[in-house]
Design a protein around this motif. Structure first.
Motif, PDB file in Angstrom:
ATOM      1  N   ILE B  47       1.467  -0.325  -5.623  1.00  0.00           N
ATOM      2  CA  ILE B  47       1.829   0.568  -6.729  1.00  0.00           C
ATOM      3  C   ILE B  47       3.102   1.335  -6.369  1.00  0.00           C
ATOM      4  O   ILE B  47       3.466   1.441  -5.208  1.00  0.00           O
ATOM      5  CB  ILE B  47       0.676   1.535  -7.092  1.00  0.00           C
ATOM      6  N   ASP B  48       3.746   1.864  -7.398  1.00  0.00           N
ATOM      7  CA  ASP B  48       5.015   2.566  -7.189  1.00  0.00           C
ATOM      8  C   ASP B  48       4.800   4.055  -6.970  1.00  0.00           C
ATOM      9  O   ASP B  48       5.761   4.825  -6.999  1.00  0.00           O
ATOM     10  CB  ASP B  48       5.914   2.365  -8.416  1.00  0.00           C
ATOM     11  N   GLY B  49       3.564   4.459  -6.798  1.00  0.00           N
ATOM     12  CA  GLY B  49       3.243   5.878  -6.675  1.00  0.00           C
ATOM     13  C   GLY B  49       2.174   6.213  -7.706  1.00  0.00           C
ATOM     14  O   GLY B  49       1.740   5.340  -8.467  1.00  0.00           O
ATOM     15  N   SER B  54       7.022   6.872 -12.228  1.00  0.00           N
ATOM     16  CA  SER B  54       7.464   5.835 -11.292  1.00  0.00           C
ATOM     17  C   SER B  54       6.784   4.498 -11.564  1.00  0.00           C
ATOM     18  O   SER B  54       6.920   3.567 -10.783  1.00  0.00           O
ATOM     19  CB  SER B  54       7.199   6.278  -9.847  1.00  0.00           C
ATOM     20  N   THR B 130      12.676  11.150 -14.429  1.00  0.00           N
ATOM     21  CA  THR B 130      13.931  10.564 -13.949  1.00  0.00           C
ATOM     22  C   THR B 130      14.030   9.101 -14.354  1.00  0.00           C
ATOM     23  O   THR B 130      15.065   8.626 -14.800  1.00  0.00           O
ATOM     24  CB  THR B 130      13.969  10.631 -12.407  1.00  0.00           C
ATOM     25  N   VAL B 131      12.934   8.392 -14.177  1.00  0.00           N
ATOM     26  CA  VAL B 131      12.951   6.949 -14.412  1.00  0.00           C
ATOM     27  C   VAL B 131      12.603   6.627 -15.863  1.00  0.00           C
ATOM     28  O   VAL B 131      13.327   5.926 -16.559  1.00  0.00           O
ATOM     29  CB  VAL B 131      11.957   6.240 -13.461  1.00  0.00           C
ATOM     30  N   GLU B 183       3.704  17.372  -6.478  1.00  0.00           N
ATOM     31  CA  GLU B 183       3.557  16.619  -5.220  1.00  0.00           C
ATOM     32  C   GLU B 183       2.101  16.591  -4.770  1.00  0.00           C
ATOM     33  O   GLU B 183       1.573  15.541  -4.389  1.00  0.00           O
ATOM     34  CB  GLU B 183       4.438  17.249  -4.131  1.00  0.00           C
ATOM     35  N   LYS B 187      -0.961  13.301  -4.995  1.00  0.00           N
ATOM     36  CA  LYS B 187      -1.652  12.796  -3.806  1.00  0.00           C
ATOM     37  C   LYS B 187      -3.083  12.419  -4.160  1.00  0.00           C
ATOM     38  O   LYS B 187      -3.652  11.485  -3.608  1.00  0.00           O
ATOM     39  CB  LYS B 187      -1.645  13.860  -2.704  1.00  0.00           C
ATOM     40  N   TRP B 200      -6.245   6.605  -1.253  1.00  0.00           N
ATOM     41  CA  TRP B 200      -5.098   5.704  -1.333  1.00  0.00           C
ATOM     42  C   TRP B 200      -4.595   5.578   0.100  1.00  0.00           C
ATOM     43  O   TRP B 200      -3.867   6.423   0.584  1.00  0.00           O
ATOM     44  CB  TRP B 200      -4.041   6.297  -2.260  1.00  0.00           C
ATOM     45  N   GLN B 201      -5.071   4.539   0.782  1.00  0.00           N
ATOM     46  CA  GLN B 201      -4.799   4.409   2.216  1.00  0.00           C
ATOM     47  C   GLN B 201      -3.612   3.495   2.468  1.00  0.00           C
ATOM     48  O   GLN B 201      -3.435   2.495   1.778  1.00  0.00           O
ATOM     49  CB  GLN B 201      -6.025   3.818   2.929  1.00  0.00           C
ATOM     50  N   ASN B 202      -2.864   3.835   3.484  1.00  0.00           N
ATOM     51  CA  ASN B 202      -1.730   3.027   3.926  1.00  0.00           C
ATOM     52  C   ASN B 202      -0.821   2.603   2.774  1.00  0.00           C
ATOM     53  O   ASN B 202      -0.609   1.403   2.549  1.00  0.00           O
ATOM     54  CB  ASN B 202      -2.219   1.782   4.669  1.00  0.00           C
ATOM     55  N   PRO B 203      -0.280   3.566   2.027  1.00  0.00           N
ATOM     56  CA  PRO B 203       0.567   3.203   0.886  1.00  0.00           C
ATOM     57  C   PRO B 203       1.635   2.202   1.284  1.00  0.00           C
ATOM     58  O   PRO B 203       2.266   2.349   2.330  1.00  0.00           O
ATOM     59  CB  PRO B 203       1.207   4.539   0.489  1.00  0.00           C
ATOM     60  N   GLY B 204       1.815   1.208   0.476  1.00  0.00           N
ATOM     61  CA  GLY B 204       2.830   0.189   0.792  1.00  0.00           C
ATOM     62  C   GLY B 204       2.257  -1.199   0.643  1.00  0.00           C
ATOM     63  O   GLY B 204       1.277  -1.415  -0.075  1.00  0.00           O
TER      64      GLY B 204
END
Lengths: 315, 512
Positions: B47-49, B54, B130-131, B183, B187, B200-204
């Motif tokens: 996911i992008d956040g 986003s 922003t996006v 912010e 989270k 949400w573990q280990n984002p990426g």
């Protein structure tokens, strides 16, 4: 540890600063040369030029390259690696979450590597150029030649899938699950690293066994595990320790591959994803971390050699 | 007894090995077949956040509505829009307003009711984004008429907004982020969707998102699955192995490459929709002549290309994704006619035509398609050099104009053909140097009316314009496919690359 050794370590740490600067400049420059606009990547393909301009401003991409670099450097000095490109997370948080995965995989890899390489090196050096020695050398050559991703796939297909004893990917919530998830990736990685350690250790042991002090020790009645630990392994350990830095580089590049093959949420995967998404802060932060690791292991190797072999002077 | 350092290290190593063996033999955890009312989903992408602003990629498009819900949602067949957190919408084309009644039973996962103030706050946040902020530029303002009714004032007539309200960027937040900073809020967000975020573990790239049932979800008895664990990986083959081993119940977006490794009965597909197109850069002298571009379009044998991904794609006749409302073909569909292509090339007499074809090289299927196109264009004397790239670079080539021909996808993420057409208007038409004199007014016409006949006419005109200019050449339309275990019911993939998590059930019988 003597004050001489402390002075040596301090000096080496100071010497790493220019090296880190060079690495940062190189990575920064390379990232700027890579095609792919980070602002567009963040804003998405549907974004208008006006939207992209706003994102570019927010990412500081409108500033001159030196201004961008020195701004980044200033943040690093203050311990701030910046935010991920989409602004969702701090890079340091991403590293903090994913580093334990890589650390566990690498730790188990080191244990497996030692468990494979040390006994086999001793076995091979028992009768140099004998049948067993030659057989093990052939196996080591194959081991080095096998691509890590291929070994990973074989372990998945031959071990994980039919037995169900290990997960085919993912991490897990408990330490037991994480240990299981790390086992096959670590095995795949150690199969490509262990032959290097094996070859180095085998040569060293053979050399030690030909030395005068070994003969003298045996003549003095030193035998068994004391002979092995005190006279053989201790003296034979110096060249493999010197190999540490090279092995660290291999391990860090190998872990990127096994993390992808086994779907592990470690730093290697994060680096690949960061590069794909043109997430400069992530790539720069991780490169810095990996460089520090390699430099740190080099330093550790030097200190270990001095401890293992008192004849070596740290200077 | 004092152990030496070496003995300690040796013991630790042995213990580690023993622990590894014991945990492997002990079962439980990540490698196990899931037996509870828990759904394990695998995907290749992260996911992008957690912020709607986003939300860009397929992973976010699927995940955000699970957490936040949305004011309006797609109908189950994907061919219309219906009420979500808002029970309905009313458009006043004179006053240029939308009125949205918020369901009184709609609640956030923390138990507080979704009010008009929450929605007004959210709309203002979207507009500031922003996006995604630019998507909402047709909105003049939003106000709460009463506790459960919102009015959106428009700057001009606009019928695209209902589709936009189904997008993952249109997420409804509690007013003032329930007292948190943005912010902190993102989270561990609070939403009104069917699920709430446990972790949400280990984002990426290999993240794991654990969702649990939102006890306050507005649809009674839904969702029925207690927990959803979503695991990402960069390697689709690894996902397939995890599915085979029972570690995953569902794989999202399984490609034609991996599908043979899954029992065919377990592959569930949407109708073909995502469009793969060629984009010809008109600014390149070699492609400036319309006849050359038309010849290239005519030389592409779409039926042959479709056979590479048999069962996963259908040959295109236009450039707009199919199976999306108002996505009609033009009167002059794009087609294969090698003789006509050769004739046009002879008329144009362009001399040697050497072009590069940039495409996403990470997919073997797309690489095969690129190779086939090179061979097909070779038959009309066009020499193609392949230029494999990644998706980030493809868009950079497009924007900078540094390309001859690009191959990329055009996707709808909501039930209207004007969703992908909007993408063509801001991106590929200008990037190819195409004449905007047809698409711009037809797009404006299409998003200014609810009249289907008028919308269809606008789309047909755009398709015909694409055939004539041949800067955009449709290749095929692709399904969204999912690998789904037989005991998982209710996964109904929409053409918009998503499924409704609230409708999913797990029905195990025996030891399944």
């Amino acid at each position: 540890m003597t004050s001489h050794r402390f002075a040596f370590i301090g000096k080496r740490i100071v010497q790493t600063i220019p090296l880190l600067l060079v690495v940062l400049v190189a990575v920064f420059s390379m990232l700027k040369l890579v095609p792919g606009d980070p602002a567009r990547q963040v804003a998405g393909p549907r974004a208008s030029e006006a939207q992209i301009a706003v994102v570019r401003e927010q990412l500081g991409l409108n500033e001159s390259l030196p201004a961008q670099f020195f701004g980044y450097l200033s943040r690093i000095v203050h311990g701030d690696l910046g935010m991920t490109a989409n602004g969702a997370l701090h890079v340091s948080d991403v590293i903090r979450q994913n580093a334990p995965v890589t650390a566990l995989v690498l730790s188990i890899t080191i244990v497996f590597t030692a468990l494979i390489a040390i006994p086999l090196a001793m076995l091979a050096s028992h009768r140099p150029n004998g049948v067993i020695d030659r057989g093990l050398q052939v196996m080591a050559t194959f081991g080095v030649g096998i691509p890590t991703f291929w070994m990973g796939i074989v372990l998945l297909a031959v071990v994980a899938l039919p037995t169900g004893a290990f997960p085919t990917g993912g991490w897990g919530d408990t330490f037991a699950e994480q240990l299981r998830a790390s086992t096959l990736p670590a095995l795949a990685l150690s199969i490509s690293v262990a032959p290097i350690l094996f070859a180095s250790l085998r040569s060293s042991i053979i050399e030690v066994k030909r030395s005068d002090y070994y003969t003298a020790a045996r003549a003095a009645g030193v035998e068994g595990s004391r002979l092995i630990r005190k006279f053989v392994l201790r003296n034979a350990a110096v060249p493999p320790i010197a190999l540490l830095a090279a092995l660290t580089t291999i391990l860090l590049s190998g872990v990127v591959v096994v993390e992808a093959t086994f779907g592990l949420p470690g730093l290697g995967q994060t680096l690949v994803e960061g590069a794909k998404k043109r997430d400069f802060n992530v790539v720069q932060g991780l490169t810095l971390l990996f460089t520090v690791c390699v430099v740190g292991v080099n330093l550790l190797g030097d200190v270990l050699i001095a401890i293992v072999d008192p004849r070596v002077e740290l200077s | 007894m004092k152990l030496s350092t070496r003995a300690s290290l040796g013991t630790a190593a042995l213990l580690l090995c023993a622990a590894t063996v014991m945990t492997a033999c002990g079962g439980g955890g990540a490698g196990n077949t899931n037996a509870g009312n828990e759904l394990r989903v695998g995907r290749t992408g992260s996911i992008d956040g957690m912020s709607g602003d986003s939300c860009l990629g397929p992973a976010s498009i699927q995940t955000m509505p699970m957490i936040y819900g949305s004011l309006l949602v797609n109908t189950p067949d994907g061919q219309g829009i219906t009420g979500g957190l808002a029970s309905d919408f009313k458009y006043d084309d004179k006053a240029l307003t939308y009125t949205l009644p918020i369901r009184p039973e709609a609640k956030f996962s923390n138990g507080s009711a979704v009010t008009a103030n929450d929605v007004v706050f959210s709309i203002n946040e979207w507009r500031k984004g922003t996006v995604g902020g630019g998507y909402y530029e047709m909105i003049k303002g939003a106000s709460a008429i009463d506790e459960h009714t919102v009015r959106i004032d428009l700057k001009r007539p606009d019928t695209f907004l209902p589709a936009l309200l189904t997008w993952c960027t249109s997420t409804v937040y509690p007013a003032n982020y329930a007292g948190s900073s943005p912010e902190e809020f993102f989270k561990k967000p609070i939403g009104a969707g069917p699920y709430q975020v446990d972790s949400w573990q280990n984002p990426g790239a290999s993240e794991q998102i654990t969702l649990s049932k939102n006890p306050n979800f507005y649809i009674p008895q839904k969702p029925s699955v207690d927990k959803i664990v979503i695991t990402s990986s960069t390697d689709s083959a690894q996902q397939t192995l995890a599915y085979q081993s029972g570690q995953l119940d569902v794989i999202e977006q399984i490609g034609a490459d991996d599908a043979p490794n899954v029992p065919s009965a377990e592959v569930i597909k949407s109708k073909p929709s995502q469009s793969m197109d060629l984009f010809l850069n008109k600014r390149r002298p070699v492609l400036a002549d319309e006849r050359v571009r038309q010849a290239i379009s005519l030389a592409v044998n779409r039926a042959d290309i479709a056979t590479i991904q048999d069962g996963f794609v259908t040959a295109a006749v236009g450039v707009i994704p199919t199976n999306v409302p108002n996505s009609v073909a033009g009167s002059n569909p794009q087609r294969f006619d090698l003789d006509a292509a050769k004739k046009l090339m002879a008329e144009a007499n362009p001399g040697p035509v050497n072009v590069t074809l940039a495409f996403e090289g990470g997919s073997s299927t797309v690489s095969n398609v690129a190779n086939l196109i090179r061979d097909q264009l070779g038959k009309i004397g066009v020499t193609v050099t392949l230029r494999p790239s990644d998706s980030a670079t493809i868009y950079d080539f497009g924007k900078s104009g540094d390309y001859d021909i690009l191959m990329s996808t055009v996707t709808a993420i909501s039930p209207t053909a004007f969703d992908p057409i909007g993408f063509l208007v801001v991106a590929w038409y200008p990037w190819t140097g195409s004449d905007m004199s047809v698409i711009q007014p037809e797009y404006t016409r299409g998003i200014s009316t609810f009249d289907d006949a008028a919308k269809n006419a606008a789309v047909a005109a755009i398709q015909d314009d694409a055939t004539k200019q041949s800067t955009l050449v449709g290749l095929y339309n692709q399904v969204a496919a999912y690998a789904v275990k037989p005991y998982v019911k209710g996964i109904n993939p929409l053409p918009y690359r998503m499924w409704d998590a609230a409708q999913v059930q797990i029905e195990r019988t025996g030891s399944a």
